[in-house]
Design an enzyme around this catalytic site. Structure first.
Site, PDB file in Angstrom:
ATOM      1  NE  ARG A   1      47.698 -25.120  40.277  1.00 17.72           N
ATOM      2  CZ  ARG A   1      47.701 -25.417  39.098  1.00 17.72           C
ATOM      3  NH1 ARG A   1      48.881 -26.456  38.621  1.00 17.72           N
ATOM      4  NH2 ARG A   1      47.089 -24.735  38.079  1.00 17.72           N
TER       5      ARG A   1
ATOM      6  CE  LYS B   1      43.388 -14.870  36.951  1.00 15.32           C
ATOM      7  NZ  LYS B   1      43.570 -16.301  36.020  1.00 15.32           N
TER       8      LYS B   1
HETATM    9  N1  BES Z   1      40.935 -18.750  39.067  1.00 14.11           N
HETATM   10  C1  BES Z   1      41.927 -19.029  37.878  1.00 14.11           C
HETATM   11  C2  BES Z   1      41.137 -20.297  37.127  1.00 14.11           C
HETATM   12  C3  BES Z   1      39.847 -19.542  36.411  1.00 14.11           C
HETATM   13  C4  BES Z   1      40.005 -19.186  35.096  1.00 14.11           C
HETATM   14  C5  BES Z   1      38.821 -19.533  37.228  1.00 14.11           C
HETATM   15  C6  BES Z   1      38.770 -18.681  34.461  1.00 14.11           C
HETATM   16  C7  BES Z   1      37.599 -19.119  36.377  1.00 14.11           C
HETATM   17  C8  BES Z   1      37.743 -18.830  35.114  1.00 14.11           C
HETATM   18  C9  BES Z   1      43.166 -19.872  38.655  1.00 14.11           C
HETATM   19  O1  BES Z   1      43.699 -19.417  39.609  1.00 14.11           O
HETATM   20  C10 BES Z   1      44.271 -19.822  37.462  1.00 14.11           C
HETATM   21  O2  BES Z   1      44.611 -18.648  37.129  1.00 14.11           O
HETATM   22  N2  BES Z   1      44.601 -20.859  36.740  1.00 14.11           N
HETATM   23  C11 BES Z   1      45.592 -20.779  35.963  1.00 14.11           C
HETATM   24  C12 BES Z   1      46.440 -21.760  36.166  1.00 14.11           C
HETATM   25  C13 BES Z   1      47.915 -21.769  35.195  1.00 14.11           C
HETATM   26  C14 BES Z   1      48.669 -20.618  35.803  1.00 14.11           C
HETATM   27  C15 BES Z   1      48.906 -23.090  35.784  1.00 14.11           C
HETATM   28  C16 BES Z   1      45.033 -21.032  34.346  1.00 14.11           C
HETATM   29  O3  BES Z   1      44.159 -21.989  34.551  1.00 14.11           O
HETATM   30  O4  BES Z   1      45.467 -20.424  33.532  1.00 14.11           O
HETATM   31 MN    MN Z   2      45.023 -17.716  39.203  1.00 13.31          MN
END
Ligand code: BES
Ligand code: MN
Ligand code: ZN
Length: 461
Positions: free
Chosen positions: A310, A236
């Site tokens: 997921r 991230k």
């Molecule tokens: N934990 C994150 C989602 C999230 C984002 C929760 C902001 C709380 C606040 C999740 O694991 C994630 O990183 N999702 C990605 C998915 C993508 C890589 C398909 C996202 O939403 O960017």
């Molecule tokens: Mn994630």
């Protein structure tokens, strides 16, 4: 938690909160105080706080009750500091008491001193509201627990720590049992092992059960339990990672709701599944392009290691479908950033093909003060998940993120698809601002919605 008590005795030495504009409470008010209120003029339904002894003009704090008693209670307690209070009420105290406790929440390791001063709810009929107060306390205590778990920093909150916290809380509740699956016990949980593989701390799956005699309905709750989400090798950004200790808020909510259901003695069988792992970056982390075998034997091509939630949920859902024969499955997850884009900071995304279940969850959320908006599971978008080397891939580029994630999960429900609901609570799990009933930080979102839903299954509210 500071005490809230029901009484029919007024104590003139205390700060008194008088709701005006609703019938009833004014009957408590003596002549002088009545004059003070009349002098405030025409205000629709605020709560007013009058300090005793009365000065002229009365010192007044206002809390609007139009958005509801929960918000009013939260606003009052936030203004009261550590002062003892008496609040005159002559209607159901459940929302008000919930608001007082929710607004008065302090993280258990906060530097700020917790409130200790009691609050009296003054009513002519204390015994009538005793049950409501007890329900409010159980719901609020559960929310406090979910918030505490989620606010705990990730260096402390490793999967085994979470499992121990939950085991400890369960041990104090007869009828609640906890099994921690780890090591060889999660051999078949390929998603969970992959996601947890990059961390120094081993992943595990906590299974909590509440099996009261006489229960006819079996609800399986699944909560995403990523104790920290760095994104893994698909790391991230600095900004994106900042709040990722909250990525286990789904697991916290299902644990807290299940414990509270036991406290209420609800005649509903519950199995709560909490797959716990840290999504870290290291030489043993899973990679984009890896193909993993999920609990149900199907395979997933892991296109982006930041789509980790997921993968662990899929294993838990597969486990539920294979062996638990649930009547209903509800999963809660901080699953996608896309959820926040779609619905903003306060509204969760609800996915289900079952209209009745959608209605029941929405209604429960309404009563709990937690909002959801229903989203589609369009079959034609399933094609987005097609992979050349596995049964599906985890994160297509393009496509609506929250919807695609929900469709991914749907793959694991088999014949149970129509008994399942998925709630993406990525944004509401955390608050960046101080709101009346939610302080900055973890909100405990979902705990009370689940509890209200479970209560309704047992014929309650
Ligand atoms: N934990 C994150 C989602 C999230 C984002 C929760 C902001 C709380 C606040 C999740 O694991 C994630 O990183 N999702 C990605 C998915 C993508 C890589 C398909 C996202 O939403 O960017
Ligand atoms: Mn994630
Ligand atoms: Zn995540």
């Amino acid at each position: 938690m500071f005490p809230i008590r029901l009484t029919d005795r007024l104590d003139d030495g205390l700060t008194r909160v008088v709701p005006i504009g609703s019938s009833g409470p004014l009957s408590h008010v003596d002549g002088a105080l009545g004059d003070e209120i009349a002098a405030l003029g025409d205000r629709p339904d605020p709560l007013i706080v009058l300090r005793r002894p009365l000065s002229r003009p009365a010192k007044v704090l206002l809390a609007d009750v139009r958005p509801g008693w929960r918000a009013a209670g939260a606003a009052i307690v936030r203004q009261a500091g550590d002062e003892p209070l008496q609040i005159l009420v002559d209607e159901d105290v459940r929302d008000l008491a919930e608001g007082l406790w929710l607004g008065g929440y302090r993280y258990r390791d906060a530097r700020e001193e917790p409130r200790t001063a009691p609050i009296d709810l003054v009513t002519t009929r204390p015994e009538v509201y005793a049950r409501s107060l007890a329900q409010a306390q159980i719901a609020a205590r559960a929310t406090w627990l979910a918030r505490d778990l989620t606010n705990t920093p990730s260096n402390l909150k490793i999967p085994d720590w979470f499992a121990e916290e939950i085991s400890g809380a369960s041990a104090r509740r007869p009828g609640v049992e906890v099994r921690v699956h780890a090591g060889p016990g999660i051999e078949r949980f390929g998603g969970l092992r992959a996601v947890g593989g990059g961390s120094k701390w081993r992943p595990c799956m906590v299974e909590m059960t509440w099996r009261p005699p006489g229960a006819t309905t079996h609800v399986v709750l699944v909560g995403k339990g990523i104790t920290f989400d760095s994104g893994g090798l698909s790391v991230k950004t600095r900004e994106g990672m900042k709040r990722m200790k909250n990525d286990m808020a789904g697991a916290a909510a299902v644990a807290a709701a299940t414990l509270a259901a036991a406290d209420l003695g609800l005649r509903v069988r519950i199995t709560a599944l909490m797959p716990l792992a840290e999504n870290a970056m290291s030489g043993s982390a899973f990679r984009p392009g890896d193909v993993i075998t999920q609990y149900d034997g199907s395979t997933t091509e892991t296109t982006n290691s930041d789509a980790e939630g997921r993968l662990v949920l899929a294993d838990a859902l597969g486990y539920a479908v294979e062996g638990l024969d649930p009547d209903v499955i509800v999963d809660l997850a901080t699953l996608t950033g896309s959820q926040k884009v779609a619905l903003g900071p306060e509204i969760s995304a609800l996915f289900t093909e079952n209209d009745e279940l959608a209605g029941a969850l929405r209604a429960a959320g309404e009563r709990a003060g937690e909002k959801m908006w229903r989203m589609p599971l369009p079959a034609e978008y399933r094609d987005l998940l097609r992979s050349d080397v596995a049964d599906r891939h985890s994160s297509p580029t393009g496509g609506p993120g929250a919807v695609v994630a929900a469709l991914f999960l749907r793959d694991f429900l088999g014949p149970y698809a129509n008994r399942w609901a998925h709630v993406d609570m990525a944004a509401p799990a955390w608050s960046d601002t101080e709101e009346p009933a939610t302080r900055r930080g973890a909100t405990g979102w979902g705990t009370r919605t689940l509890l209200r839903y479970l209560s309704a299954l047992d014929g309650g509210q």
